[in-house]
Scaffold this motif. Structure first.
Motif, PDB file in Angstrom:
ATOM      1  N   GLU A 171       0.821  -1.214   0.000  1.00 28.62           N
ATOM      2  CA  GLU A 171       0.000   0.000   0.000  1.00 28.62           C
ATOM      3  C   GLU A 171       0.853   1.261   0.000  1.00 28.62           C
ATOM      4  N   PHE A 172       2.003   1.199   0.657  1.00 27.27           N
ATOM      5  CA  PHE A 172       2.876   2.375   0.699  1.00 27.27           C
ATOM      6  C   PHE A 172       3.342   2.750  -0.707  1.00 27.27           C
ATOM      7  N   ALA A 173       3.674   1.746  -1.510  1.00 27.04           N
ATOM      8  CA  ALA A 173       4.098   2.019  -2.889  1.00 27.04           C
ATOM      9  C   ALA A 173       2.965   2.649  -3.695  1.00 27.04           C
ATOM     10  N   GLU A 174       1.735   2.198  -3.472  1.00 25.48           N
ATOM     11  CA  GLU A 174       0.590   2.786  -4.175  1.00 25.48           C
ATOM     12  C   GLU A 174       0.382   4.244  -3.755  1.00 25.48           C
ATOM     13  N   LEU A 175       0.542   4.501  -2.460  1.00 26.87           N
ATOM     14  CA  LEU A 175       0.369   5.869  -1.971  1.00 26.87           C
ATOM     15  C   LEU A 175       1.438   6.800  -2.550  1.00 26.87           C
ATOM     16  N   VAL A 176       2.677   6.345  -2.597  1.00 30.51           N
ATOM     17  CA  VAL A 176       3.754   7.156  -3.160  1.00 30.51           C
ATOM     18  C   VAL A 176       3.536   7.370  -4.656  1.00 30.51           C
ATOM     19  N   ALA A 177       3.033   6.343  -5.354  1.00 34.34           N
ATOM     20  CA  ALA A 177       2.757   6.494  -6.783  1.00 34.34           C
ATOM     21  C   ALA A 177       1.677   7.548  -7.024  1.00 34.34           C
ATOM     22  N   LYS A 178       0.665   7.588  -6.180  1.00 34.45           N
ATOM     23  CA  LYS A 178      -0.368   8.609  -6.306  1.00 34.45           C
ATOM     24  C   LYS A 178       0.203   9.996  -6.026  1.00 34.45           C
ATOM     25  N   ALA A 238       4.232  16.900   2.098  1.00 29.97           N
ATOM     26  CA  ALA A 238       3.742  15.540   1.855  1.00 29.97           C
ATOM     27  C   ALA A 238       4.897  14.548   1.751  1.00 29.97           C
ATOM     28  N   ALA A 239       5.969  14.936   1.052  1.00 38.88           N
ATOM     29  CA  ALA A 239       7.120  14.044   0.905  1.00 38.88           C
ATOM     30  C   ALA A 239       7.769  13.759   2.264  1.00 38.88           C
ATOM     31  N   ARG A 240       7.921  14.781   3.090  1.00 38.74           N
ATOM     32  CA  ARG A 240       8.529  14.585   4.402  1.00 38.74           C
ATOM     33  C   ARG A 240       7.643  13.719   5.290  1.00 38.74           C
ATOM     34  N   HIS A 241       6.333  13.876   5.155  1.00 38.24           N
ATOM     35  CA  HIS A 241       5.429  13.054   5.965  1.00 38.24           C
ATOM     36  C   HIS A 241       5.482  11.596   5.517  1.00 38.24           C
ATOM     37  N   LEU A 242       5.463  11.369   4.196  1.00 36.64           N
ATOM     38  CA  LEU A 242       5.532   9.999   3.701  1.00 36.64           C
ATOM     39  C   LEU A 242       6.838   9.331   4.128  1.00 36.64           C
ATOM     40  N   ARG A 243       7.940  10.076   4.023  1.00 36.67           N
ATOM     41  CA  ARG A 243       9.228   9.515   4.435  1.00 36.67           C
ATOM     42  C   ARG A 243       9.272   9.274   5.939  1.00 36.67           C
ATOM     43  N   GLY A 244       8.801  10.225   6.722  1.00 36.58           N
ATOM     44  CA  GLY A 244       8.853  10.085   8.176  1.00 36.58           C
ATOM     45  C   GLY A 244       7.949   9.003   8.719  1.00 36.58           C
ATOM     46  N   SER A 245       6.840   8.738   8.023  1.00 34.65           N
ATOM     47  CA  SER A 245       5.900   7.726   8.520  1.00 34.65           C
ATOM     48  C   SER A 245       6.458   6.317   8.463  1.00 34.65           C
ATOM     49  N   ARG A 246       7.459   6.099   7.587  1.00 32.99           N
ATOM     50  CA  ARG A 246       8.047   4.751   7.455  1.00 32.99           C
ATOM     51  C   ARG A 246       9.575   4.795   7.512  1.00 32.99           C
ATOM     52  N   ASP A 289      11.889   4.106   9.652  1.00 30.39           N
ATOM     53  CA  ASP A 289      12.650   2.981  10.214  1.00 30.39           C
ATOM     54  C   ASP A 289      12.638   1.749   9.327  1.00 30.39           C
ATOM     55  N   SER A 290      11.656   1.644   8.430  1.00 26.11           N
ATOM     56  CA  SER A 290      11.546   0.428   7.614  1.00 26.11           C
ATOM     57  C   SER A 290      11.936   0.648   6.157  1.00 26.11           C
ATOM     58  N   LEU A 291      12.256   1.871   5.768  1.00 25.83           N
ATOM     59  CA  LEU A 291      12.581   2.145   4.374  1.00 25.83           C
ATOM     60  C   LEU A 291      14.037   1.801   4.074  1.00 25.83           C
ATOM     61  N   SER A 292      14.254   1.400   2.839  1.00 26.71           N
ATOM     62  CA  SER A 292      15.612   1.075   2.403  1.00 26.71           C
ATOM     63  C   SER A 292      16.414   2.353   2.181  1.00 26.71           C
ATOM     64  N   ASP A 293      17.743   2.211   2.117  1.00 27.93           N
ATOM     65  CA  ASP A 293      18.594   3.369   1.876  1.00 27.93           C
ATOM     66  C   ASP A 293      18.300   4.008   0.525  1.00 27.93           C
ATOM     67  N   GLU A 294      17.983   3.191  -0.488  1.00 29.47           N
ATOM     68  CA  GLU A 294      17.672   3.725  -1.820  1.00 29.47           C
ATOM     69  C   GLU A 294      16.405   4.583  -1.776  1.00 29.47           C
ATOM     70  N   THR A 295      15.403   4.123  -1.031  1.00 26.99           N
ATOM     71  CA  THR A 295      14.152   4.889  -0.933  1.00 26.99           C
ATOM     72  C   THR A 295      14.372   6.199  -0.186  1.00 26.99           C
ATOM     73  N   LEU A 296      15.119   6.155   0.919  1.00 28.52           N
ATOM     74  CA  LEU A 296      15.401   7.373   1.675  1.00 28.52           C
ATOM     75  C   LEU A 296      16.169   8.373   0.817  1.00 28.52           C
ATOM     76  N   ALA A 297      17.130   7.867   0.025  1.00 21.29           N
ATOM     77  CA  ALA A 297      17.897   8.756  -0.850  1.00 21.29           C
ATOM     78  C   ALA A 297      16.997   9.376  -1.915  1.00 21.29           C
ATOM     79  N   ALA A 298      16.045   8.599  -2.454  1.00 20.22           N
ATOM     80  CA  ALA A 298      15.125   9.130  -3.466  1.00 20.22           C
ATOM     81  C   ALA A 298      14.229  10.214  -2.875  1.00 20.22           C
TER      82      ALA A 298
END
Length: 351
Positions: free
Chosen positions: A161-168, A209-217, A219-228
């Motif tokens: 679901e997180f990927a779908e939310l980011v895609a939107k 919105a980007a900071r909220h999406l990143r902050g909400s996950r 601890d579980s996001l990969s380094d590549e996702t955090l860098a993006a």
């Protein structure tokens, strides 16, 4: 995912100047920001001319009393002199920002060059465009690319679901950047359309919105996702800095032009007010036909108010721009307190 599939909860909750829902709103936006200031000032002066003729026609006012008209002419002369003095003060304020010692000028230049180097590094180009519209367009393209790169990275590394939310969210960013890009391609700096497009781009909400999406996950996001996420936020912040710089530059030019036009209109306005007094200077009454008197005096009054019309036209635009860009970064004073897609509150589970 197509741009039309944007979730309503991810739509912009800030200020989108470019979105006009009906004819009345479009007309109001044209008067406030989009319309040519000289044209609007001319329309205001013509409206005064028509209003005075109409009031005379229905018997509310008259032009045959020489005492009241000459007193009015004296007041208009004094008022025009005061307005011209005000404009000179504004012009001095603008000029004061242009004076700088060698050290200050060098610091300003270094700041601009450092910013351009940041843009070049973020957009991976040899040199940032020299034209302001070109630089803004480059940053918008970079934001567009970073947003969709973020969506692809999240889809590859996170899924669900997180990927779908980011895609939107990425589709929302893509729609906004597409609107701004189309406008910038058709304009050049020096016209207000370019600045209006930049102001209308809701980067503040997108950073939030980007900071909220990143902050909400986080601890579980990969380094590549955090860098993006970081790359997208950096591009949005660079756009914000560029817009503020070009807004300041444009408004300086705008107010300088206003000063020149007011001086140009001030001399005819004072002469017109003096002519009104001279028309009624004869002991026998007005020196022209009573039938022509309403048209002549109304026309002269329209010329007298032309500096005031210019002041109203330019202040409407500058005040609107200042109000709509009063905050820097993800602080949205225009947003309703209950609006927005995210419920942000203290989480007692973190204790």
């Amino acid at each position: 995912m197509e741009p039309s599939e944007v979730d309503e909860t991810l739509e912009s909750h800030g200020t989108e100047i470019g979105q006009r829902t009906n004819s009345l709103t479009r007309l109001w936006e044209w008067v406030l920001v989009d319309g040519n200031r000289v044209l609007i000032a001319t329309l205001l002066s013509v409206a005064v001319f028509v209003l005075f003729l109409f009031l005379n026609e229905v018997g509310i006012i008259a032009f045959v009393n020489d005492d009241s008209t000459t007193r009015l002419a004296g007041g208009m002369i004094a008022g025009t002199f005061s307005l011209v003095t005000l404009v000179v003060s504004i012009n001095q304020l603008i000029l004061s920002r242009e004076f700088a010692a060698a050290g200050e000028a060098r610091d300003q230049l270094e700041g601009v060059m450092e910013f351009r180097r940041d843009v070049e590094g973020e957009a991976t180009v040899p040199a940032a465009p020299a034209s302001p519209t070109g630089l803004l367009e480059l940053l918008v393209e970079t934001i567009h690319y970073r947003a969709h790169a973020l969506a692809e990275t999240v889809a590859d590394n996170e899924g669900g679901e997180f990927a779908e939310l980011v895609a939107k969210y990425a589709n929302t960013v893509g729609e906004s950047t597409g609107r701004v890009e189309d406008t910038l391609e058709r304009t050049r700096f020096g016209t207000f359309t370019a600045l209006s497009a930049a102001i209308g781009y809701d980067d503040a909400w997108q950073v939030y919105a980007a900071r909220h999406l990143r902050g909400s996950r986080r601890d579980s996001l990969s380094d590549e996702t955090l860098a993006a996420f970081d790359e997208l936020i950096d591009a949005l912040q660079l756009f914000n800095v560029a817009r503020e710089h070009f807004k300041t530059t444009y408004l300086q030019r705008e107010l300088t032009q206003f000063s020149q036009l007011t001086i140009y209109a001030g001399v005819p306005a004072i002469i017109s007010a003096m002519l009104i007094g001279f028309i009624y200077a004869d002991f026998g009454g007005p020196n022209i036909s009573v039938a022509l008197l309403p048209y002549v005096v109304s026309a002269l009054v329209a010329v007298v108010v032309s500096p005031l019309a210019l002041l109203a036209a330019y202040i409407l635009r500058t005040a609107t721009v200042a109000r709509r860009t009063a905050s820097v970064g993800p602080m949205l004073p225009q947003k309703d307190p209950e609006a927005g897609p995210f419920d942000v509150s203290y989480d007692e589970g973190d204790e």
